[in-house]
Design an enzyme around this catalytic site. Structure first.
Site, mmCIF file in Angstrom:
data_model
loop_
_atom_site.group_PDB
_atom_site.id
_atom_site.type_symbol
_atom_site.label_atom_id
_atom_site.label_comp_id
_atom_site.label_asym_id
_atom_site.label_seq_id
_atom_site.Cartn_x
_atom_site.Cartn_y
_atom_site.Cartn_z
ATOM 1 N N GLU A 112 0.815 -1.212 0.000
ATOM 2 C CA GLU A 112 0.000 0.000 0.000
ATOM 3 C C GLU A 112 0.854 1.270 0.000
ATOM 4 O OE1 GLU A 112 -3.443 0.503 -0.037
ATOM 5 O OE2 GLU A 112 -3.617 -1.614 -0.523
ATOM 6 N N ASP A 160 -6.503 12.006 -6.963
ATOM 7 C CA ASP A 160 -7.313 10.860 -7.366
ATOM 8 C C ASP A 160 -8.794 11.141 -7.116
ATOM 9 O OD1 ASP A 160 -7.345 10.842 -4.630
ATOM 10 O OD2 ASP A 160 -6.825 8.738 -4.382
#
Ligand code: NAG
Length: 279
Positions: free
Chosen positions: A40, A56
């Site tokens: 991650e 994002d």
């Protein structure tokens, strides 16, 4: 979250393992969290002070679990922190905006000037803020994954850690690509007893299935899903992340079923790396 935690005698130990679930705790939990961090965040550390707009559409992404201003989990962290500080702290100035974002789910950062500076500063310096992040990570992400492991009666650290890792990437839920979908398809593949030598047997659809046989099947189902998910928007991102599944296949192949002070896993380049428990 962007994509989308003593030997007291033989008799006693045996009694415990037959009635309770082998919940991940101590170093086994620490290792599970650190292994997932590799995939991650790029390393095994907990980045309490990380904060960035990665553009994002989810606003600022921050802290140990990628809490986002646009997906409400950052607001949950700030509320937890407020409870610990008594309500007046350096994040209070953002409460009105955060409340609005919680309702709208917007990735806007208007009104959040200095938010990342505050996050970085408190993430470095305030133990309460770190505890707030850990608490929300556990409540929103780690604990639900372990409930699923409980529903399988999984006893081995490697299985319970894998269910956490898959929950973080695939998301908790019942959809085809979510962790519930993966477990369902794995369960359904067993039409008869399946023996093995892991020492732990699961009851799946009325069949006795060795826990490692089940886990190997789960890893295959997850790998297939990463390569060919129903949600085509994630296909590109996911097809590049198969290393985390290969890593668990490596961990299983090395028979690292129960975790203690360290384990060997694969890093993002597919190289063997030792992950050490640090609490
Ligand atoms: C998988 O099987 C276990 C054991 O029978 C069961 O508890 C669990 O609910 C099943 N999960 C799904 C998603 O089908």
């Amino acid at each position: 979250m962007r994509t989308l935690t003593a030997t007291i005698g033989l008799v006693c130990a045996l009694a415990t393992s037959s009635i309770a679930n082998a919940a991940l705790s101590g170093c086994a939990k620490n290792l599970a969290l650190r292994v997932t961090n590799i995939y991650e965040n790029g390393d095994t550390e907990f980045h309490y002070d990380y904060c960035e707009n990665i553009h994002d559409g989810r606003g600022y992404t921050s802290g140990i679990a990628g809490f986002c201003t646009g997906t409400s989990d950052a607001w949950v962290v700030l509320q937890e922190y407020h409870r610990m500080t008594g309500g007046k702290d350096e994040f209070s100035q953002y409460d009105a905006v955060m409340k609005k974002l919680d309702k709208s789910g917007s990735g806007s950062t208007t009104g959040l000037d200095g938010y990342c500076k505050t996050w970085e500063k408190l993430g470095k310096s305030d133990p309460k803020f770190r505890t707030a992040q850990e608490k929300v990570r556990d409540e929103m992400y780690f604990d639900p994954s372990q409930k699923l492991a409980d529903s399988l009666d999984a006893q081995l650290d490697v299985t319970r850690a894998q269910i956490y890792d898959a929950s973080i990437q695939h998301g908790i839920g019942e959809g085809y690509d979510s962790i519930g979908g993966l477990i369902k398809r794995t369960n359904e593949s067993f039409k008869a007893d399946a023996s093995g030598s892991s020492g732990s047997t699961l009851k799946v659809n009325g069949h006795n299935v060795d826990e490692i046989v089940w886990l190997n099947k789960f890893l295959k189902v997850r790998m297939d899903d990463l390569k060919n998910p129903h949600n085509k928007e994630t296909q590109k991102e996911w097809s590049g992340s198969v290393t985390r599944v290969k890593s668990y296949q490596y961990i299983v192949a090395q028979k690292q079923y129960r975790w203690d002070s360290s384990i060997k896993a694969l890093d993002n380049d597919g190289k063997v790396a030792e992950v050490k428990c640090k609490i």
